[in-house]
Design a protein around this motif. Structure first.
Motif, PDB file in Angstrom:
ATOM      1  N   UNK A 187     -83.221  70.220  67.605  1.00 46.95           N
ATOM      2  CA  UNK A 187     -83.816  70.994  68.396  1.00 46.95           C
ATOM      3  C   UNK A 187     -84.185  70.350  69.615  1.00 46.95           C
ATOM      4  N   UNK A 188     -84.841  69.192  69.375  1.00 48.49           N
ATOM      5  CA  UNK A 188     -85.106  68.178  70.659  1.00 48.49           C
ATOM      6  C   UNK A 188     -83.879  67.985  71.399  1.00 48.49           C
ATOM      7  N   UNK A 189     -82.915  67.469  70.629  1.00 44.46           N
ATOM      8  CA  UNK A 189     -81.828  67.079  71.354  1.00 44.46           C
ATOM      9  C   UNK A 189     -80.916  68.302  71.970  1.00 44.46           C
ATOM     10  N   UNK A 190     -81.322  69.502  71.811  1.00 42.38           N
ATOM     11  CA  UNK A 190     -80.629  70.529  72.360  1.00 42.38           C
ATOM     12  C   UNK A 190     -81.420  71.232  73.530  1.00 42.38           C
ATOM     13  N   UNK A 191     -82.635  70.948  73.379  1.00 42.67           N
ATOM     14  CA  UNK A 191     -83.876  71.649  74.237  1.00 42.67           C
ATOM     15  C   UNK A 191     -84.204  70.565  75.208  1.00 42.67           C
ATOM     16  N   UNK A 192     -84.435  69.340  75.051  1.00 43.62           N
ATOM     17  CA  UNK A 192     -85.063  68.415  76.007  1.00 43.62           C
ATOM     18  C   UNK A 192     -84.248  68.258  77.334  1.00 43.62           C
ATOM     19  N   UNK A 193     -82.940  68.288  77.444  1.00 41.38           N
ATOM     20  CA  UNK A 193     -81.937  68.460  78.554  1.00 41.38           C
ATOM     21  C   UNK A 193     -82.471  69.524  79.322  1.00 41.38           C
ATOM     22  N   UNK A 194     -82.790  70.823  78.913  1.00 38.05           N
ATOM     23  CA  UNK A 194     -82.964  72.157  79.670  1.00 38.05           C
ATOM     24  C   UNK A 194     -84.291  71.798  80.065  1.00 38.05           C
ATOM     25  N   UNK A 195     -85.302  71.330  79.339  1.00 40.63           N
ATOM     26  CA  UNK A 195     -86.621  71.169  80.213  1.00 40.63           C
ATOM     27  C   UNK A 195     -86.469  70.229  81.322  1.00 40.63           C
ATOM     28  N   UNK A 196     -85.724  69.217  81.042  1.00 43.73           N
ATOM     29  CA  UNK A 196     -85.498  68.092  82.041  1.00 43.73           C
ATOM     30  C   UNK A 196     -85.019  68.775  83.462  1.00 43.73           C
ATOM     31  N   UNK A 197     -83.913  69.852  83.136  1.00 43.84           N
ATOM     32  CA  UNK A 197     -83.182  70.650  84.069  1.00 43.84           C
ATOM     33  C   UNK A 197     -84.135  71.444  84.888  1.00 43.84           C
ATOM     34  N   UNK A 198     -85.237  72.137  84.174  1.00 46.34           N
ATOM     35  CA  UNK A 198     -86.052  72.974  84.772  1.00 46.34           C
ATOM     36  C   UNK A 198     -87.035  72.302  85.598  1.00 46.34           C
ATOM     37  N   UNK A 201     -86.457  77.001  68.857  1.00 45.07           N
ATOM     38  CA  UNK A 201     -85.913  76.182  70.149  1.00 45.07           C
ATOM     39  C   UNK A 201     -86.636  76.759  71.207  1.00 45.07           C
ATOM     40  N   UNK A 202     -86.583  78.148  71.409  1.00 40.93           N
ATOM     41  CA  UNK A 202     -87.431  78.636  72.486  1.00 40.93           C
ATOM     42  C   UNK A 202     -88.879  78.143  72.569  1.00 40.93           C
ATOM     43  N   UNK A 203     -89.557  78.418  71.205  1.00 41.46           N
ATOM     44  CA  UNK A 203     -91.021  77.879  71.495  1.00 41.46           C
ATOM     45  C   UNK A 203     -91.019  76.436  71.745  1.00 41.46           C
ATOM     46  N   UNK A 204     -90.147  75.653  71.466  1.00 35.96           N
ATOM     47  CA  UNK A 204     -90.107  74.089  71.708  1.00 35.96           C
ATOM     48  C   UNK A 204     -89.859  74.059  73.112  1.00 35.96           C
ATOM     49  N   UNK A 205     -89.105  74.875  73.785  1.00 39.65           N
ATOM     50  CA  UNK A 205     -88.826  74.793  75.253  1.00 39.65           C
ATOM     51  C   UNK A 205     -89.956  74.856  76.028  1.00 39.65           C
ATOM     52  N   UNK A 206     -90.875  75.992  75.584  1.00 41.00           N
ATOM     53  CA  UNK A 206     -91.984  76.240  76.375  1.00 41.00           C
ATOM     54  C   UNK A 206     -92.736  75.110  76.348  1.00 41.00           C
TER      55      UNK A 206
END
Length: 201
Positions: free
Chosen positions: A76-87, A133-138
């Motif tokens: 989940x971290x590998x999938x979500x971390x790039x999205x949080x950096x993009x945000x 993954x959504x909760x982790x992204x937050x």
């Protein structure tokens, strides 16, 4: 016919020998790696800066479920971390550009365009995220931006939209006000992020 066969055999042998010779030449040719150097007491010493290696105490899992949860966290971290950096990068770019606009009307119009563009570009990608993954992204957005998703939405889009999105998230048992705590609740996540970002897992 025998003569043609012999010529063909000689040709095959010559090609084979040529290819072996080429392969041997390629193998013996060492790659050149240019590095910095320093001179110490007349000796030139190569200087190579190595990346940090992070070492943590080994994890102990008492059940199979804990082991699976840990490897799911890595995924989940590998999938979500790039999205949080993009945000985070989008927020910085938007904020910097908005500061150059002459009035509030122009700022609001630009933020609406950014919101529309992000929805068009990333809605399909965000829909593929699982609940966890959504909760982790937050939480990772709070980690990257140093403020919660709720505060970010409130700053850019106003209290009404922030409240609307918060209500929508709470229907699914999530909260945009959730904060990241690297030392307590999210210490394992922080460990995974550090190792993943460094290419160790």
């Amino acid at each position: 016919m025998k003569r043609v066969f012999k010529i063909g055999l000689l040709l095959c042998f010559a090609i084979f020998c040529f290819s072996i010779g080429k392969a041997q030449k390629l193998q013996t040719k060492a790659p050149v790696l240019w590095v910095e150097a320093c001179v110490y007491q007349g000796d030139t010493i190569p200087f190579v800066e190595l990346r940090n290696i992070y070492v943590y105490p080994p994890l102990k899992f008492s059940t199979q479920k804990e082991w699976r949860d840990y490897y799911r966290l890595i995924y989940n971290v590998k999938k979500v971390l790039p999205l949080s950096i993009m945000i985070h990068n989008t927020i910085i770019e938007t904020y910097e550009y908005v500061q150059t606009l002459p009035n509030q009307k122009a700022k609001d119009a630009h933020i609406k365009r950014v919101e529309k563009g992000l929805k068009e570009q990333y809605t399909a990608q965000f829909k593929k995220l699982s609940y966890s993954q959504g909760k982790l992204l937050i939480k990772l957005v709070d980690r990257e931006c140093n403020q919660s998703s709720y505060e970010i939405i409130k700053a850019f889009m106003g209290s009404f939209k922030a409240g609307f999105y918060q209500t929508f998230a709470s229907i699914f048992g999530a909260s945009l006000k959730k904060e990241y705590d690297s030392t307590k609740d999210d210490s394992l996540t922080e460990r995974v992020i550090t190792l993943a970002a460094n290419g160790q897992i």
